[in-house]
Scaffold this motif. Sequence first.
Motif, PDB file in Angstrom:
ATOM      1  N   TYR A 125      -0.020   3.885 -12.427  1.00 21.68           N
ATOM      2  CA  TYR A 125       0.967   3.419 -11.445  1.00 21.68           C
ATOM      3  C   TYR A 125       1.158   1.916 -11.584  1.00 21.68           C
ATOM      4  CZ  TYR A 125       1.008   7.766  -8.729  1.00 21.68           C
ATOM      5  OH  TYR A 125       1.170   9.061  -8.321  1.00 21.68           O
ATOM      6  N   LYS A 126       2.374   1.479 -11.270  1.00 27.44           N
ATOM      7  CA  LYS A 126       2.707   0.054 -11.266  1.00 27.44           C
ATOM      8  C   LYS A 126       3.175  -0.316  -9.859  1.00 27.44           C
ATOM      9  CE  LYS A 126       3.386  -0.456 -16.073  1.00 27.44           C
ATOM     10  NZ  LYS A 126       2.191   0.214 -16.437  1.00 27.44           N
ATOM     11  N   GLU A 127       2.827  -1.522  -9.446  1.00 24.75           N
ATOM     12  CA  GLU A 127       3.302  -2.035  -8.158  1.00 24.75           C
ATOM     13  C   GLU A 127       4.771  -2.411  -8.309  1.00 24.75           C
ATOM     14  OE1 GLU A 127       0.790  -5.080  -6.438  1.00 24.75           O
ATOM     15  OE2 GLU A 127      -1.015  -4.062  -7.174  1.00 24.75           O
ATOM     16  N   ILE A 128       5.624  -1.862  -7.439  1.00 26.35           N
ATOM     17  CA  ILE A 128       7.055  -2.150  -7.563  1.00 26.35           C
ATOM     18  C   ILE A 128       7.638  -2.831  -6.330  1.00 26.35           C
ATOM     19  CG2 ILE A 128       7.485  -0.316  -9.230  1.00 26.35           C
ATOM     20  CD1 ILE A 128       8.792   1.264  -6.839  1.00 26.35           C
ATOM     21  N   GLY A 129       6.841  -2.986  -5.295  1.00 28.51           N
ATOM     22  CA  GLY A 129       7.380  -3.637  -4.111  1.00 28.51           C
ATOM     23  C   GLY A 129       6.410  -3.610  -2.949  1.00 28.51           C
ATOM     24  N   ILE A 130       6.868  -4.208  -1.863  1.00 34.07           N
ATOM     25  CA  ILE A 130       6.090  -4.275  -0.619  1.00 34.07           C
ATOM     26  C   ILE A 130       6.979  -3.770   0.514  1.00 34.07           C
ATOM     27  CG2 ILE A 130       4.988  -5.837   1.064  1.00 34.07           C
ATOM     28  CD1 ILE A 130       3.370  -5.721  -1.479  1.00 34.07           C
ATOM     29  N   ARG A 131       6.423  -2.934   1.370  1.00 35.79           N
ATOM     30  CA  ARG A 131       7.111  -2.541   2.605  1.00 35.79           C
ATOM     31  C   ARG A 131       6.414  -3.298   3.734  1.00 35.79           C
ATOM     32  NH1 ARG A 131      10.178   2.602   1.699  1.00 35.79           N
ATOM     33  NH2 ARG A 131       9.469   3.344  -0.326  1.00 35.79           N
ATOM     34  N   LYS A 132       7.122  -4.279   4.275  1.00 39.30           N
ATOM     35  CA  LYS A 132       6.567  -5.139   5.319  1.00 39.30           C
ATOM     36  C   LYS A 132       6.271  -4.339   6.580  1.00 39.30           C
ATOM     37  CE  LYS A 132       6.624  -9.381   3.731  1.00 39.30           C
ATOM     38  NZ  LYS A 132       5.365 -10.068   3.560  1.00 39.30           N
ATOM     39  N   ASN A 133       5.094  -4.598   7.165  1.00 39.45           N
ATOM     40  CA  ASN A 133       4.697  -3.998   8.448  1.00 39.45           C
ATOM     41  C   ASN A 133       4.834  -2.471   8.445  1.00 39.45           C
ATOM     42  OD1 ASN A 133       4.305  -6.655   9.495  1.00 39.45           O
ATOM     43  ND2 ASN A 133       6.518  -6.771   9.795  1.00 39.45           N
ATOM     44  N   TYR A 134       4.545  -1.835   7.324  1.00 36.66           N
ATOM     45  CA  TYR A 134       4.752  -0.399   7.151  1.00 36.66           C
ATOM     46  C   TYR A 134       3.839   0.431   8.054  1.00 36.66           C
ATOM     47  CZ  TYR A 134       5.214   4.053   4.614  1.00 36.66           C
ATOM     48  OH  TYR A 134       5.433   5.353   4.265  1.00 36.66           O
TER      49      TYR A 134
ATOM     50  N   ASN B 213       0.368  -3.071  11.676  1.00 35.80           N
ATOM     51  CA  ASN B 213       1.458  -3.824  11.049  1.00 35.80           C
ATOM     52  C   ASN B 213       1.130  -4.325   9.651  1.00 35.80           C
ATOM     53  OD1 ASN B 213       3.360  -3.574  13.156  1.00 35.80           O
ATOM     54  ND2 ASN B 213       2.233  -5.121  14.312  1.00 35.80           N
ATOM     55  N   GLU B 214       0.205  -3.648   8.973  1.00 38.87           N
ATOM     56  CA  GLU B 214      -0.138  -4.052   7.611  1.00 38.87           C
ATOM     57  C   GLU B 214       0.973  -3.650   6.649  1.00 38.87           C
ATOM     58  OE1 GLU B 214      -3.611  -3.676   4.221  1.00 38.87           O
ATOM     59  OE2 GLU B 214      -4.076  -3.045   6.257  1.00 38.87           O
ATOM     60  N   ASP B 215       1.147  -4.481   5.635  1.00 39.13           N
ATOM     61  CA  ASP B 215       2.126  -4.178   4.595  1.00 39.13           C
ATOM     62  C   ASP B 215       1.626  -3.044   3.704  1.00 39.13           C
ATOM     63  OD1 ASP B 215       3.499  -6.367   5.574  1.00 39.13           O
ATOM     64  OD2 ASP B 215       2.960  -7.685   3.906  1.00 39.13           O
ATOM     65  N   ALA B 216       2.566  -2.309   3.131  1.00 41.60           N
ATOM     66  CA  ALA B 216       2.253  -1.279   2.142  1.00 41.60           C
ATOM     67  C   ALA B 216       2.687  -1.778   0.776  1.00 41.60           C
ATOM     68  CB  ALA B 216       2.979   0.022   2.473  1.00 41.60           C
ATOM     69  N   VAL B 217       1.854  -1.518  -0.211  1.00 39.15           N
ATOM     70  CA  VAL B 217       2.232  -1.749  -1.606  1.00 39.15           C
ATOM     71  C   VAL B 217       2.883  -0.454  -2.075  1.00 39.15           C
ATOM     72  CG1 VAL B 217       1.398  -2.229  -3.945  1.00 39.15           C
ATOM     73  CG2 VAL B 217       0.308  -3.339  -1.969  1.00 39.15           C
ATOM     74  N   VAL B 218       4.085  -0.546  -2.602  1.00 38.06           N
ATOM     75  CA  VAL B 218       4.781   0.619  -3.142  1.00 38.06           C
ATOM     76  C   VAL B 218       4.425   0.694  -4.626  1.00 38.06           C
ATOM     77  CG1 VAL B 218       7.001   1.757  -3.504  1.00 38.06           C
ATOM     78  CG2 VAL B 218       6.662   0.288  -1.494  1.00 38.06           C
TER      79      VAL B 218
END
Length: 182
Positions: free
Chosen positions: A139-148, A153-158
């Motif tokens: 898997y590769k990191e492709i983005g962040i979902r803020k406050n997911y 309210n932690e961010d998610a790594v997509v």
Amino acid sequence: MSGKAVISHQSPAMPMDWTIEPMETSHLAEVMELEKRTYPDSIWPASLFFCEINLNPSGIYFVALKDGKVIGYAGMWLKMRQSHITTVVVDENYRGKGTGMSLVIKLLREAIKHKASHSILEVKKSNEAAIKLYIKLGYKEIGIRKNYYLEDNEDAVVMFLENLKGKSVKEKLEQLSVNSKQ
């Protein structure tokens, strides 16, 4: 979902033995206990798991069993040739021993069997062990979902894994399966 005892793990260095089986209604009490211990502030309700395994044609869920006891579970949705991993949970006593890897490998193999072309997931930014596991799988990191995550309210790594049908993904899954059994 069919078939039982699909993946087994045994190792002289790690005296573990578990099987990966389709999640069934009979597993839900133990799944909920593990869910509550893992996510006390944001548990999925039992009714959601029930619907996922009995009513959602896109949902595919598995449990890891050791001596008949649920030590982990994982699930995904399969839609439009995409695997979206929705949850991976391993009992804290079995983390770092290959259980999570076995569950994700089983999901990816099932996705390939159902002709999925890629896989996507979200993982807490602070969950470094899970991120490392997913990177090991390709898997590769492709983005962040803020406050997911609503509970904190932690961010998610997509994260994204492309070309599930490709030879390199299949070889990596085979290699990691063999390595997790040694």
